[in-house]
Design a protein around this motif. Structure first.
Motif: not given
Length: 80
Positions: A40-47, A27-29, A53-54, A17-20
């Motif tokens: 880490t250089s591509t996605v947001s800190h929140k992501m 969290d459910k996905a 966490k999950e 599964k790829i999430y950009t």
């Protein structure tokens, strides 16, 4: 990059599964994968925080990589 990541993983025989970008209810996905790879250089800190966490809740190993190139992904998959 989505298609490049998918092609690299398919060649190595991995189902992914790829999430950009962070979707709603990320969290459910996430589900119950064998591993989570974070560029880490591509996605947001929140992501990143949500994924970690999950992963902790579900005891999933997390691999962090600062370089988001397809060759970096290929090298990571070789190490697995």
């Amino acid at each position: 990059m989505y298609e490049e990541y998918r092609n690299v993983c398919n060649k190595k025989g991995h189902k992914v599964k790829i999430y950009t970008q962070m979707p709603a209810r990320f969290d459910k996905a996430i589900g119950y994968p064998d591993r989570i790879v974070l560029f880490t250089s591509t996605v947001s800190h929140k992501m990143i925080r949500t994924a970690i966490k999950e992963a902790r809740k579900k005891n999933i190993p997390v691999i962090r990589c600062t370089n988001s190139s397809s060759s970096s992904l290929s090298n990571l998959l070789e190490q697995l």
